[in-house]
Design a protein around this motif. Structure first.
Motif, PDB file in Angstrom:
ATOM      1  N   ARG A   3     -20.157   6.780 -52.218  1.00 37.43           N
ATOM      2  CA  ARG A   3     -20.232   7.414 -50.829  1.00 37.43           C
ATOM      3  C   ARG A   3     -21.085   6.296 -49.736  1.00 37.43           C
ATOM      4  NH1 ARG A   3     -24.214  12.106 -51.996  1.00 37.43           N
ATOM      5  NH2 ARG A   3     -23.306  13.097 -50.476  1.00 37.43           N
ATOM      6  N   VAL A   4     -20.345   6.412 -48.637  1.00 42.43           N
ATOM      7  CA  VAL A   4     -20.954   5.598 -47.630  1.00 42.43           C
ATOM      8  C   VAL A   4     -22.028   6.211 -46.825  1.00 42.43           C
ATOM      9  CG1 VAL A   4     -20.227   4.174 -45.574  1.00 42.43           C
ATOM     10  CG2 VAL A   4     -18.558   4.441 -47.416  1.00 42.43           C
ATOM     11  N   THR A   5     -23.239   5.761 -46.806  1.00 42.69           N
ATOM     12  CA  THR A   5     -24.201   6.325 -46.059  1.00 42.69           C
ATOM     13  C   THR A   5     -24.168   6.034 -44.669  1.00 42.69           C
ATOM     14  OG1 THR A   5     -25.509   4.489 -46.644  1.00 42.69           O
ATOM     15  CG2 THR A   5     -25.642   6.225 -48.366  1.00 42.69           C
ATOM     16  N   HIS A   6     -25.112   6.740 -43.852  1.00 45.07           N
ATOM     17  CA  HIS A   6     -25.001   6.305 -42.561  1.00 45.07           C
ATOM     18  C   HIS A   6     -25.545   4.955 -42.184  1.00 45.07           C
ATOM     19  CE1 HIS A   6     -25.597   7.137 -38.336  1.00 45.07           C
ATOM     20  NE2 HIS A   6     -27.148   6.766 -38.569  1.00 45.07           N
ATOM     21  N   PHE A   7     -26.646   4.332 -43.190  1.00 40.56           N
ATOM     22  CA  PHE A   7     -27.019   3.187 -42.907  1.00 40.56           C
ATOM     23  C   PHE A   7     -26.066   2.154 -43.016  1.00 40.56           C
ATOM     24  CE2 PHE A   7     -28.907  -0.546 -44.904  1.00 40.56           C
ATOM     25  CZ  PHE A   7     -29.729  -1.284 -43.781  1.00 40.56           C
ATOM     26  N   GLU A   8     -24.983   2.054 -43.968  1.00 38.73           N
ATOM     27  CA  GLU A   8     -24.016   1.214 -44.520  1.00 38.73           C
ATOM     28  C   GLU A   8     -23.016   1.416 -43.376  1.00 38.73           C
ATOM     29  OE1 GLU A   8     -22.752   2.588 -48.147  1.00 38.73           O
ATOM     30  OE2 GLU A   8     -24.310   1.475 -49.069  1.00 38.73           O
ATOM     31  N   ARG A   9     -22.738   2.438 -42.595  1.00 41.12           N
ATOM     32  CA  ARG A   9     -21.760   2.584 -41.266  1.00 41.12           C
ATOM     33  C   ARG A   9     -22.269   1.767 -40.412  1.00 41.12           C
ATOM     34  NH1 ARG A   9     -20.844   8.205 -40.679  1.00 41.12           N
ATOM     35  NH2 ARG A   9     -22.418   8.774 -42.037  1.00 41.12           N
ATOM     36  N   MET A  10     -23.498   1.815 -40.126  1.00 39.24           N
ATOM     37  CA  MET A  10     -24.090   1.003 -38.814  1.00 39.24           C
ATOM     38  C   MET A  10     -24.250  -0.566 -39.082  1.00 39.24           C
ATOM     39  SD  MET A  10     -27.578   3.595 -37.908  1.00 39.24           S
ATOM     40  CE  MET A  10     -27.900   2.549 -36.961  1.00 39.24           C
ATOM     41  N   VAL A  11     -24.253  -1.109 -40.240  1.00 39.52           N
ATOM     42  CA  VAL A  11     -24.430  -2.574 -40.470  1.00 39.52           C
ATOM     43  C   VAL A  11     -23.306  -3.322 -39.889  1.00 39.52           C
ATOM     44  CG1 VAL A  11     -24.638  -4.180 -42.085  1.00 39.52           C
ATOM     45  CG2 VAL A  11     -25.902  -2.159 -42.504  1.00 39.52           C
ATOM     46  N   PHE A  12     -22.176  -2.803 -40.104  1.00 42.68           N
ATOM     47  CA  PHE A  12     -20.634  -3.642 -39.796  1.00 42.68           C
ATOM     48  C   PHE A  12     -20.804  -3.806 -38.014  1.00 42.68           C
ATOM     49  CE2 PHE A  12     -16.392  -3.950 -38.706  1.00 42.68           C
ATOM     50  CZ  PHE A  12     -16.139  -5.185 -39.236  1.00 42.68           C
ATOM     51  N   PRO A  13     -20.987  -2.604 -37.452  1.00 43.41           N
ATOM     52  CA  PRO A  13     -20.919  -2.782 -35.896  1.00 43.41           C
ATOM     53  C   PRO A  13     -22.022  -3.622 -35.469  1.00 43.41           C
ATOM     54  CG  PRO A  13     -20.636  -0.352 -36.673  1.00 43.41           C
ATOM     55  CD  PRO A  13     -20.878  -1.218 -37.872  1.00 43.41           C
ATOM     56  N   MET A  14     -23.145  -3.664 -36.198  1.00 39.72           N
ATOM     57  CA  MET A  14     -24.324  -4.601 -35.810  1.00 39.72           C
ATOM     58  C   MET A  14     -23.828  -5.930 -35.883  1.00 39.72           C
ATOM     59  SD  MET A  14     -28.246  -5.234 -37.408  1.00 39.72           S
ATOM     60  CE  MET A  14     -28.236  -3.481 -37.667  1.00 39.72           C
ATOM     61  N   VAL A  15     -22.837  -6.606 -36.960  1.00 37.74           N
ATOM     62  CA  VAL A  15     -22.403  -7.526 -37.060  1.00 37.74           C
ATOM     63  C   VAL A  15     -21.611  -8.136 -35.967  1.00 37.74           C
ATOM     64  CG1 VAL A  15     -20.988  -9.407 -38.504  1.00 37.74           C
ATOM     65  CG2 VAL A  15     -22.976  -7.896 -39.389  1.00 37.74           C
ATOM     66  N   VAL A  16     -20.574  -7.046 -35.642  1.00 45.29           N
ATOM     67  CA  VAL A  16     -19.555  -7.173 -34.792  1.00 45.29           C
ATOM     68  C   VAL A  16     -20.276  -7.429 -33.285  1.00 45.29           C
ATOM     69  CG1 VAL A  16     -17.551  -6.243 -33.489  1.00 45.29           C
ATOM     70  CG2 VAL A  16     -17.695  -5.985 -35.875  1.00 45.29           C
ATOM     71  N   LEU A  17     -21.420  -6.652 -32.880  1.00 41.37           N
ATOM     72  CA  LEU A  17     -21.926  -6.650 -31.635  1.00 41.37           C
ATOM     73  C   LEU A  17     -22.514  -7.864 -31.470  1.00 41.37           C
ATOM     74  CD1 LEU A  17     -22.914  -5.237 -29.248  1.00 41.37           C
ATOM     75  CD2 LEU A  17     -24.665  -4.377 -30.431  1.00 41.37           C
ATOM     76  N   GLY A  18     -23.224  -8.405 -32.413  1.00 45.47           N
ATOM     77  CA  GLY A  18     -24.018  -9.658 -32.533  1.00 45.47           C
ATOM     78  C   GLY A  18     -23.067 -10.850 -32.225  1.00 45.47           C
ATOM     79  N   LEU A  19     -21.838 -10.797 -32.657  1.00 42.97           N
ATOM     80  CA  LEU A  19     -20.839 -11.879 -32.834  1.00 42.97           C
ATOM     81  C   LEU A  19     -20.108 -11.859 -31.213  1.00 42.97           C
ATOM     82  CD1 LEU A  19     -19.446 -14.060 -34.056  1.00 42.97           C
ATOM     83  CD2 LEU A  19     -17.576 -12.562 -34.583  1.00 42.97           C
ATOM     84  N   ILE A  20     -20.060 -10.776 -30.800  1.00 47.28           N
ATOM     85  CA  ILE A  20     -19.469 -10.576 -29.430  1.00 47.28           C
ATOM     86  C   ILE A  20     -20.545 -11.094 -28.374  1.00 47.28           C
ATOM     87  CG2 ILE A  20     -19.121  -8.938 -27.605  1.00 47.28           C
ATOM     88  CD1 ILE A  20     -17.706  -7.302 -29.857  1.00 47.28           C
ATOM     89  N   LEU A  21     -21.999 -10.705 -28.421  1.00 49.20           N
ATOM     90  CA  LEU A  21     -23.201 -11.144 -27.597  1.00 49.20           C
ATOM     91  C   LEU A  21     -23.065 -12.561 -27.771  1.00 49.20           C
ATOM     92  CD1 LEU A  21     -25.725  -8.226 -28.048  1.00 49.20           C
ATOM     93  CD2 LEU A  21     -24.117  -8.738 -26.107  1.00 49.20           C
ATOM     94  N   LEU A  22     -23.124 -13.112 -28.962  1.00 50.49           N
ATOM     95  CA  LEU A  22     -23.278 -14.534 -29.124  1.00 50.49           C
ATOM     96  C   LEU A  22     -22.076 -15.399 -28.508  1.00 50.49           C
ATOM     97  CD1 LEU A  22     -24.839 -16.840 -30.905  1.00 50.49           C
ATOM     98  CD2 LEU A  22     -23.166 -16.320 -32.564  1.00 50.49           C
ATOM     99  N   ILE A  23     -20.798 -14.947 -28.515  1.00 53.54           N
ATOM    100  CA  ILE A  23     -19.709 -15.490 -27.780  1.00 53.54           C
ATOM    101  C   ILE A  23     -19.925 -15.459 -26.195  1.00 53.54           C
ATOM    102  CG2 ILE A  23     -17.400 -15.699 -27.287  1.00 53.54           C
ATOM    103  CD1 ILE A  23     -16.934 -14.718 -30.553  1.00 53.54           C
TER     104      ILE A  23
END
Length: 60
Positions: A3-23
Motif C-alpha cells: 500500500r502506498v501511504t499519503h506520506f510516500e506519495r508526497m516525497v517524490f514531488p518534493m524531490v522534483v520540486l526541489g530539483l526544479i527550484l534548484l535549477i
C-alpha cells in the motif's frame, strides 16, 4: 500487496520540486531559490531512503 501511504506519495514531488527550484535558482542567480531547492532536494532524498515508522514487510 503493498500500500502506498499519503506520506510516500508526497516525497517524490518534493524531490522534483526541489530539483526544479534548484535549477531555476542557479540559472536566474536567485540565491533564495537555490537554497530552498537544495533543502527540499536533500530532505526528499533522505525521506526516500530512510524508512520511517519501521518496515512494513512481515514474514509469517
Amino acid at each position: 500487496m503493498l500500500r502506498v501511504t499519503h506520506f510516500e506519495r508526497m516525497v517524490f514531488p518534493m524531490v522534483v520540486l526541489g530539483l526544479i527550484l534548484l535549477i531555476i535558482g542557479l540559472v536566474a542567480s536567485i540565491p533564495i531559490l537555490t537554497t530552498i531547492g537544495a533543502i527540499l532536494l536533500v530532505v526528499g532524498l533522505i525521506l526516500n531512503l530512510v524508512p520511517l515508522g519501521g518496515s512494513r514487510r512481515r514474514v509469517y
